[in-house]
Design a protein around this motif. Structure first.
Motif, PDB file in Angstrom:
ATOM      1  N   ASP A  40       0.848  -1.192   0.000  1.00 25.59           N
ATOM      2  CA  ASP A  40       0.000   0.000   0.000  1.00 25.59           C
ATOM      3  C   ASP A  40       0.881   1.240   0.000  1.00 25.59           C
ATOM      4  OD1 ASP A  40      -2.305   1.443  -0.131  1.00 25.59           O
ATOM      5  OD2 ASP A  40      -3.118   0.796   1.791  1.00 25.59           O
ATOM      6  N   VAL A  41       0.309   2.345  -0.487  1.00 18.82           N
ATOM      7  CA  VAL A  41       1.109   3.548  -0.701  1.00 18.82           C
ATOM      8  C   VAL A  41       0.251   4.779  -0.463  1.00 18.82           C
ATOM      9  CG1 VAL A  41       0.584   3.483  -3.183  1.00 18.82           C
ATOM     10  CG2 VAL A  41       2.589   4.746  -2.393  1.00 18.82           C
ATOM     11  N   THR A  42       0.878   5.825   0.048  1.00 22.42           N
ATOM     12  CA  THR A  42       0.223   7.116   0.201  1.00 22.42           C
ATOM     13  C   THR A  42       1.261   8.202  -0.037  1.00 22.42           C
ATOM     14  OG1 THR A  42      -1.263   8.416   1.627  1.00 22.42           O
ATOM     15  CG2 THR A  42       0.629   7.381   2.693  1.00 22.42           C
ATOM     16  N   VAL A  43       0.808   9.403  -0.312  1.00 23.09           N
ATOM     17  CA  VAL A  43       1.712  10.511  -0.605  1.00 23.09           C
ATOM     18  C   VAL A  43       1.471  11.607   0.423  1.00 23.09           C
ATOM     19  CG1 VAL A  43       2.402  12.243  -2.300  1.00 23.09           C
ATOM     20  CG2 VAL A  43       1.781   9.930  -3.050  1.00 23.09           C
ATOM     21  N   ILE A  48       6.691   9.898  -1.050  1.00 21.71           N
ATOM     22  CA  ILE A  48       5.907   8.678  -1.230  1.00 21.71           C
ATOM     23  C   ILE A  48       6.213   7.730  -0.069  1.00 21.71           C
ATOM     24  CG2 ILE A  48       5.551   6.664  -2.715  1.00 21.71           C
ATOM     25  CD1 ILE A  48       6.379   8.498  -5.093  1.00 21.71           C
ATOM     26  N   TRP A  49       5.193   7.364   0.678  1.00 19.78           N
ATOM     27  CA  TRP A  49       5.316   6.422   1.783  1.00 19.78           C
ATOM     28  C   TRP A  49       4.655   5.109   1.378  1.00 19.78           C
ATOM     29  CZ3 TRP A  49       6.729   7.782   7.148  1.00 19.78           C
ATOM     30  CH2 TRP A  49       7.169   9.096   7.286  1.00 19.78           C
ATOM     31  N   PHE A  50       5.291   3.978   1.707  1.00 22.44           N
ATOM     32  CA  PHE A  50       4.686   2.696   1.337  1.00 22.44           C
ATOM     33  C   PHE A  50       5.068   1.600   2.328  1.00 22.44           C
ATOM     34  CE2 PHE A  50       8.776   2.858  -0.869  1.00 22.44           C
ATOM     35  CZ  PHE A  50       9.290   1.570  -0.754  1.00 22.44           C
ATOM     36  N   THR A  51       4.235   0.571   2.353  1.00 25.47           N
ATOM     37  CA  THR A  51       4.483  -0.609   3.192  1.00 25.47           C
ATOM     38  C   THR A  51       5.083  -1.715   2.329  1.00 25.47           C
ATOM     39  OG1 THR A  51       2.224  -1.450   2.828  1.00 25.47           O
ATOM     40  CG2 THR A  51       2.595  -0.077   4.772  1.00 25.47           C
ATOM     41  N   PRO A  56       3.466  -5.122   7.684  1.00 23.39           N
ATOM     42  CA  PRO A  56       2.770  -3.845   7.472  1.00 23.39           C
ATOM     43  C   PRO A  56       1.861  -3.927   6.263  1.00 23.39           C
ATOM     44  CG  PRO A  56       5.022  -3.695   6.682  1.00 23.39           C
ATOM     45  CD  PRO A  56       4.904  -5.029   7.372  1.00 23.39           C
ATOM     46  N   ASN A  57       0.734  -3.236   6.323  1.00 23.64           N
ATOM     47  CA  ASN A  57      -0.258  -3.363   5.260  1.00 23.64           C
ATOM     48  C   ASN A  57      -0.741  -1.986   4.803  1.00 23.64           C
ATOM     49  OD1 ASN A  57      -2.514  -4.181   3.646  1.00 23.64           O
ATOM     50  ND2 ASN A  57      -2.567  -6.119   4.745  1.00 23.64           N
ATOM     51  N   GLY A  58      -1.886  -1.494   5.337  1.00 24.59           N
ATOM     52  CA  GLY A  58      -2.384  -0.191   4.936  1.00 24.59           C
ATOM     53  C   GLY A  58      -1.682   0.931   5.683  1.00 24.59           C
ATOM     54  N   LEU A  59      -1.759   2.142   5.124  1.00 25.10           N
ATOM     55  CA  LEU A  59      -1.199   3.306   5.819  1.00 25.10           C
ATOM     56  C   LEU A  59      -1.883   4.579   5.324  1.00 25.10           C
ATOM     57  CD1 LEU A  59       2.417   4.166   4.502  1.00 25.10           C
ATOM     58  CD2 LEU A  59       0.631   3.035   3.158  1.00 25.10           C
TER      59      LEU A  59
END
Length: 324
Positions: A143-146, A152-155, A198-201
């Motif tokens: 999973d990834v978020t900005v 860019i942050w990711f698990t 780690p999964n969602g974030l």
């Protein structure tokens, strides 16, 4: 020998048309009066599409007025449009899972197969942008978020290395499963925190809190794997320099595990679990619950006013409309 384009599959998966209401939906379980202002207990749960093998990675793409999500095992990136039609954005993906939009509005993807973070290009493909940490290949970004600063942050758990239906059987090169921050402007990849799986974030609206789900419990669903213990969301404080501190438990699901989730503008966490979507206030108070006909894996807010919650639940793409 040239390829006969007449033999290629079509890209349309659902024709335009209204959604159907999910039968036997019990209504929204309102457990705190604050939720009643946002979500009606009589709201309908809508069925937008049926046919994915493992729906994941929902993200609203405002530039194209569409909801994009992954069908991981079918190796497709799909899009739902407001007129109801569904089409294929990328066919033959390398087991894409989580998706996000970068600071320029371009699609960013987690890929299990190529074990990388990639970005969609103008030719309808995806180019890897993060592949290794300290010379070793990543596990299987999930999973990834900005963040607001564009990082860019990711698990990076190992799920894609354990399930041929979502990647391939490979021995990990890394001895840890972590959350990373990639600062593309300066070319740096930082390992921010370690987890069992780690999964969602997602970040809080002010960017001062990072939530990460740890779902080692789900290993028990994979043949020849032993279930871990974690099925929780962890919270961190985020410093001005993006460092993480004050690691603490935020919530734990009673049914299944919290896979993907979103944080709304109020700071409420809307998380998947084995039985549906749970809405949780920043102080960990349970606000309410949306039951789903299949176990959901991810969700996202979308629509012109961002007042529709889209839910990927295995073979379904579902939606429910908020009051505001």
């Amino acid at each position: 020998m040239t390829q006969d384009t007449d033999l290629l599959p079509g890209r349309l998966l659902r024709r335009p048309g209204p959604p159907a209401a999910v039968e036997d939906f019990p209504g929204v379980d309102i457990r705190d009066e604050r939720l009643a202002v946002v979500l009606s207990p009589d709201a309908s749960l809508l069925l937008l599409y049926e046919g994915t093998l493992h729906g994941e990675g929902t993200i609203w793409d405002p530039a194209h007025d569409r909801l994009v999500w992954s069908d991981v095992s079918n190796r497709r990136l799909l899009a739902w449009h407001p007129d109801g039609h569904v089409d294929v954005v990328i066919d033959g993906t390398y087991f894409m899972n989580g998706n996000a939009l970068d600071s320029d509005g371009r699609l960013i993807h987690c890929e299990h197969g190529r074990r990388c973070i990639s970005r969609s290009d103008e030719d309808g493909g995806a180019l890897p942008i993060v592949t290794h940490y300290q010379g070793k290949r990543l596990n299987s970004p999930n999973d990834v978020t900005v963040a607001a600063d564009g990082a860019i942050w990711f698990t990076d758990p190992t799920f894609g290395l354990l399930m041929p239906s979502q990647g391939s059987l490979v021995t990990p090169e890394l001895d840890h499963r972590s959350v990373y921050r990639f600062d593309e402007q300066h070319g740096g990849l930082q390992r921010m925190a370690d987890f069992q799986q780690p999964n969602g974030l997602a970040f809080s609206p002010d960017g001062r809190t990072l939530y990460v789900s740890d779902t080692a419990l789900s290993l028990g669903e994979i043949p020849h794997c032993k279930a871990g213990e974690t099925h929780e969301i962890i919270a961190f404080d985020v410093g001005d320099d993006s460092t993480l501190s004050n690691r603490r438990p935020f919530c734990q699901t009673e049914h299944g595990y919290p896979d993907g989730f979103r944080v709304d503008r109020r700071g409420w966490v809307w998380t998947t679990a084995g039985d549906g979507i749970h809405i949780i206030a920043p102080d960990a108070t349970g606000l309410g619950f949306i039951a789903t006909p299949e176990t959901p894996s991810n969700c996202a807010f979308g629509g012109p006013e961002m007042t529709r919650l889209f839910i990927a639940a295995k073979s379904y793409l579902l939606a429910i409309d908020l009051v505001e």
